[in-house]
Structure formats: structure tokens, C-alpha cells
Enzyme design. Structure first.
Site, PDB file in Angstrom:
ATOM      1  NE  ARG A  62      -2.813  -1.426   3.449  1.00  0.00           N
ATOM      2  CZ  ARG A  62      -3.346  -2.589   3.869  1.00  0.00           C
ATOM      3  NH1 ARG A  62      -4.187  -3.248   3.098  1.00  0.00           N
ATOM      4  NH2 ARG A  62      -3.049  -3.085   5.043  1.00  0.00           N
ATOM      5  CG  PHE A  93     -10.591  -8.006  -6.242  1.00  0.00           C
ATOM      6  CD1 PHE A  93     -11.676  -8.876  -6.260  1.00  0.00           C
ATOM      7  CD2 PHE A  93      -9.790  -7.920  -7.378  1.00  0.00           C
ATOM      8  CE1 PHE A  93     -11.960  -9.645  -7.391  1.00  0.00           C
ATOM      9  CE2 PHE A  93     -10.059  -8.683  -8.509  1.00  0.00           C
ATOM     10  CZ  PHE A  93     -11.142  -9.559  -8.513  1.00  0.00           C
ATOM     11  CG  ASP A 121     -14.965  -5.696  -2.349  1.00  0.00           C
ATOM     12  OD1 ASP A 121     -13.738  -5.807  -2.223  1.00  0.00           O
ATOM     13  OD2 ASP A 121     -15.776  -6.528  -1.877  1.00  0.00           O
ATOM     14  CB  SER A 122     -18.593  -8.877  -4.700  1.00  0.00           C
ATOM     15  OG  SER A 122     -17.670  -9.487  -3.832  1.00  0.00           O
ATOM     16  CB  ALA A 151     -13.836  -7.620  -9.821  1.00  0.00           C
ATOM     17  CG  ASP A 184      -5.122  -7.492  -2.880  1.00  0.00           C
ATOM     18  OD1 ASP A 184      -4.601  -8.618  -3.030  1.00  0.00           O
ATOM     19  OD2 ASP A 184      -5.263  -6.955  -1.762  1.00  0.00           O
ATOM     20  CB  CYS A 221      -3.378 -13.789  -1.460  1.00  0.00           C
ATOM     21  SG  CYS A 221      -5.129 -14.061  -1.718  1.00  0.00           S
TER      22      CYS A 221
HETATM   23  N1  SAH Z   1      -6.881  -4.963  -1.250  1.00  0.00           N
HETATM   24  C1  SAH Z   1      -7.649  -5.161  -0.037  1.00  0.00           C
HETATM   25  C2  SAH Z   1      -7.925  -6.619   0.252  1.00  0.00           C
HETATM   26  C3  SAH Z   1      -8.686  -7.357  -0.812  1.00  0.00           C
HETATM   27  S1  SAH Z   1      -9.429  -8.812  -0.246  1.00  0.00           S
HETATM   28  C4  SAH Z   1      -6.928  -4.464   1.123  1.00  0.00           C
HETATM   29  O1  SAH Z   1      -5.802  -3.977   0.953  1.00  0.00           O
HETATM   30  O2  SAH Z   1      -7.503  -4.389   2.214  1.00  0.00           O
HETATM   31  C5  SAH Z   1     -10.422  -9.332  -1.562  1.00  0.00           C
HETATM   32  C6  SAH Z   1     -11.730  -8.560  -1.736  1.00  0.00           C
HETATM   33  O3  SAH Z   1     -12.340  -9.072  -2.910  1.00  0.00           O
HETATM   34  C7  SAH Z   1     -12.764  -8.727  -0.627  1.00  0.00           C
HETATM   35  O4  SAH Z   1     -13.155  -7.463  -0.169  1.00  0.00           O
HETATM   36  C8  SAH Z   1     -13.961  -9.407  -1.302  1.00  0.00           C
HETATM   37  O5  SAH Z   1     -15.213  -8.881  -0.853  1.00  0.00           O
HETATM   38  C9  SAH Z   1     -13.742  -9.052  -2.743  1.00  0.00           C
HETATM   39  N2  SAH Z   1     -14.277  -9.980  -3.746  1.00  0.00           N
HETATM   40  C10 SAH Z   1     -14.257 -11.331  -3.728  1.00  0.00           C
HETATM   41  N3  SAH Z   1     -14.737 -11.817  -4.893  1.00  0.00           N
HETATM   42  C11 SAH Z   1     -15.080 -10.747  -5.650  1.00  0.00           C
HETATM   43  C12 SAH Z   1     -15.594 -10.577  -6.964  1.00  0.00           C
HETATM   44  N4  SAH Z   1     -15.869 -11.625  -7.737  1.00  0.00           N
HETATM   45  N5  SAH Z   1     -15.798  -9.338  -7.415  1.00  0.00           N
HETATM   46  C13 SAH Z   1     -15.507  -8.257  -6.651  1.00  0.00           C
HETATM   47  N6  SAH Z   1     -15.003  -8.354  -5.418  1.00  0.00           N
HETATM   48  C14 SAH Z   1     -14.777  -9.574  -4.919  1.00  0.00           C
END
Ligand code: SAH
Length: 394
Positions: A211, A227, A249-250, A278, A298, A338
């Protein structure tokens, strides 16, 4: 002490200090060993090898705790291990403007199955194995004593517990209830963290150092944070001077908490949220002709088993192709995986495939990994799971 003997030739990884013993490596065991017990492990020639905890319900039947025959696994043992983990984090804390970090990173801190994250004056504990379950009350009390924190809350709602025959367990272990949300500071930025319902223990602490890099590259930028969860990268991008950030985000809860986090930091810049899948949202943005200067990808873990590697690779390639198509020439793509099963080498190949198929030449400016409070023990390379690239695209 209860004893277990390995099959001939199965001791090599133990000599190399790998902490896991699979069920197939075990030749015989003493009668009456209960699940969760501490056991001594011997090779087929009856030589003592190591000591750990035992769970016959798990494929990883023994997780090793010590290679020193004279070291008993008692309260003093756990206290020593926890103190060492805390000292390691003290040694890292060169940044006084951060009061949230991982205090215990399981095997990497000699504490298999135990995760402890610090959120200001509160600790959140995740117990992933039966062996840790047996010691959980002791561990919680010790953690309070050692850290002086106000409370230890448990978030053991990780799916991997089912491999150990354990159900989810959430609740206060000792001390006071953490506030909802807890306010933490990371590199001087304030975040509200929902330790009760947030992902993992509440926040993606592993991305702290990545970040910071995004902050350095966001001046005047139009940023797409895909995400976005609770807006970690968004706050840093705004702090770095981003003009516009769009969160995708979802989860509506995550997007709402992201909005709170932006307000908490009193940052200039315009932020909007797009809730949805996404893959669909990015396709729509691409087709609408939107373009960005910085894009962060991410995603959650795509590969939970080897059988899922092919579909996970396809998912990573698709999302990276979309990200590349949405970037302006000269733009930056910060892309992550990850999934521990996706090696950095494989991830680089996937991203390369995306660049070929979109016709966008790309250069790696920097490699990302989990933060230094999530260290990787050399004898346990499985602890490396987060990898990423900062790419500049033509
Ligand atoms: N970058 C963030 C962490 C991301 S975690 C940070 O620094 O805090 C992954 C995220 O993806 C979660 O918030 C989850 O709600 C979201 N997510 C999972 N599947 C998804 C999808 N298909 N479309 C959009 N968001 C999604």
C-alpha cells in the site's frame, strides 16, 4: 511421553526442520494417544527426532514444536515462543505511526496453527488446529500478560479448521470486548477495522508495505482499486495525491467501511464505489471506454487446492487482461495473487500471457510480497503466499 515412530526414510524433512508430518509417514504409535496430545517422534531406528502435537483426523497428523529433546511443551514453552514472536515484531517497528501488525505468523514463528494480529490495544487470535485449541486459554492469558493489550478476541472461522475436525469458534477469550469498529493507524493513516465480521481477523495487514508503494505512485492519478475491501489501497492513493479513486468490490459492507475510512483520513480527491463482480464491472468499464493511470488488482484466493490451479490461472489471466485493457499508456498495474499454490514464477507467466494477449508490453518495476511481519521461515517455504508485481504498461 507418548511416542510415535515414522516409517523408514521419512525422517529427512524433519532433519530439515520442516514442521509437518503427514499421516502416510507414520509407521506405528503407542496405544492411548488422544487427539491434540503432545507426542515424541522417533525414526524407524528408534532415534528421537522432534516433539509436536498430534491429530489423527488431519492429514497433517503431527505439527512439530521443538527439535530439542530437553524442551518440554508446557506453559513456559508457549510463553517463550510468544515472547520471541513479540520481540521479532519489536525489532521491525521502525515506524511509530503503525499500531497494527501480525504478532504471530503460525509456523514461521514456531507456533504452528496460531495466528495473532494486533489492532491497536486489541488482539485477534485465530486457532487453526486441535493442538492449538488445547492451549488456547493459556495462550490468550499469556498474550495479555506479554503485550499489555486490553482483550483477546477469537476469530477462528477459517475453513481449514474443518480439516482438523473443528467447528468455527468466535468470541471473547479474555479481557474486554474490542470496540466495533477498532480504530488503528497504519503508516499514519487511520482505519476502522471490524474485528467481529471483517475478513480474516479484520484487515489485510499483509498488504501494508505494498500500500505504501501505491502511495508513492498516485500523484494526480485516476486510480481503479479492484477488490478494494475496506479501502486500504484507496486511502494510500488519496494520501499520495490521487485525483479520483474508484473502488470495486462485491461486498457492500466492505465498500461502506471503505467510505468511513476515507472520511476518517480527511483526504482530498473524489471516490466512488462500484458494487458487483469485478470481472463484470471491469468488462463494463472497458466497454464504456474508461481508462486509468493506476490499477490495483488484489483478488481473493483463487486456488485452494492443486485441482483448482488451472481454473485459478484462468481467473488471474482474465482479470489481468481486463486490468491491462483499462490502463492508459504509461500506466501502472499493481497485480497480486495470495494463492500459496500459485508460485511467483507461475504468476509471472500468467501475467505475461495476459500482456501478450492484450498486446500491451509490460515491465516489472517492483516485486511485492507479504509484509515483514508475515515472515517466511526458510524451512517452511509454504508460508510464502502473497506475491505481486508493479508493472508499467506501454
Ligand atoms: N486490497 C484489499 C484486500 C482485498 S481482499 C486491502 O488492501 O484491504 C479481496 C476482496 O475481494 C474482498 O473485499 C472481497 O469482498 C472481494 N471480492 C471477492 N470476490 C469478488 C468478486 N468476484 N468481485 C468483486 N469483489 C470480490
Amino acid at each position: 511421553m507418548l511416542r510415535i515412530w515414522l516409517a523408514s526414510g521419512k525422517e529427512k524433512s524433519i532433519h530439515n526442520r520442516h514442521p509437518w508430518i503427514y499421516s502416510g509417514a507414520i509407521a506405528r504409535r503407542e496405544e492411548g494417544i488422544v487427539p491434540g496430545a503432545i507426542v515424541d517422534v522417533y525414526d524407524s531406528s528408534d532415534r528421537w527426532l522432534a516433539r509436536g502435537y498430534y491429530n489423527p483426523h488431519s492429514q497433517i497428523t503431527i505439527r512439530l514444536l521443538t527439535w530439542d529433546e530437553t524442551e518440554p511443551v508446557d506453559r513456559a514453552f508457549w510463553e517463550h515462543r510468544l515472547r520471541r514472536a513479540c520481540e521479532r515484531r519489536e525489532a521491525l517497528r521502525c515506524d511509530p505511526a503503525t499500531n497494527t501488525y501480525r504478532l504471530v505468523h503460525a509456523e514461521s514463528d514456531g507456533l504452528p496453527g496460531l495466528i495473532v494480529d494486533r489492532y491497536a490495544d486489541w488482539l485477534v487470535l485465530q486457532s487453526l488446529t486441535l493442538g492449538i485449541e488445547q492451549w488456547k486459554p493459556t495462550l490468550a492469558k499469556l498474550l495479555m500478560e506479554i503485550t499489555g493489550c486490553k482483550g483477546v478476541y477469537e476469530r477462528s472461522d477459517a475453513d481449514v479448521r474443518s480439516h482438523e475436525g473443528l467447528r468455527f469458534a468466535n468470541g471473547l477469550l479474555t479481557g474486554g470486548q474490542p470496540p466495533a469498529p477498532v480504530r488503528v493507524v497504519e503508516h499514519g493513516h487511520t482505519f476502522a477495522v471490524d474485528v467481529y465480521h471483517g475478513h480474516k481477523t479484520g484487515f489485510y495487514l499483509d498488504q501494508r508495505e505494498s500500500r505504501k508503494v501505491i502511495e508513492q505512485h498516485s500523484a494526480d492519478a485516476q486510480v481503479l482499486n479492484v477488490f478494494s475491501y475496506t479501502g486500504g489501497f484507496t486511502v494510500y492513493a488519496l494520501a499520495g495525491g490521487a485525483r479520483v479513486v474508484t473502488n470495486v468490490d462485491s461486498s457492500s459492507d466492505a465498500l461502506r467501511l471503505a467510505e468511513t475510512n476515507i472520511v476518517l483520513n480527511e483526504l482530498a480527491g473524489t471516490v466512488s464505489s462500484l458494487e458487483g463482480d469485478a470481472f463484470q464491472v471491469l468488462r463494463r468499464l472497458r466497454d464504456d471506454g474508461m481508462r486509468y493511470d493506476v490499477i490495483i488488482l488484489d483478488p481473493p484466493k483463487f486456488a485452494f487446492s492443486r485441482a483448482q490451479l488451472i481454473s485459478a490461472s484462468r481467473g488471474y489471466k482474465d482479470i489481468n487482461m481486463l486490468g491491462m485493457q483499462l490502463l492508459r499508456s504509461g500506466g501502472l498495474l499493481a497485480t497480486f495473487s495470495c494463492s500459496g499454490l500459485v508460485s511467483e514464477d507461475l504468476f509471472q507467466k500468467i501475467v505475461f500471457g495476459a500482456s501478450i494477449d492484450t498486446g500491451r508490453e509490460a515491465r516489472i518495476l517492483q516485486r511485492f510480497a507479504q509484509g515483514s511481519d508475515h515472515p517466511v521461515l526458510l524451512s517452511f517455504p509454504e508460508s510464502a503466499y502473497l506475491k505481486g508485481f508493479l508493472l508499467r504498461l506501454e
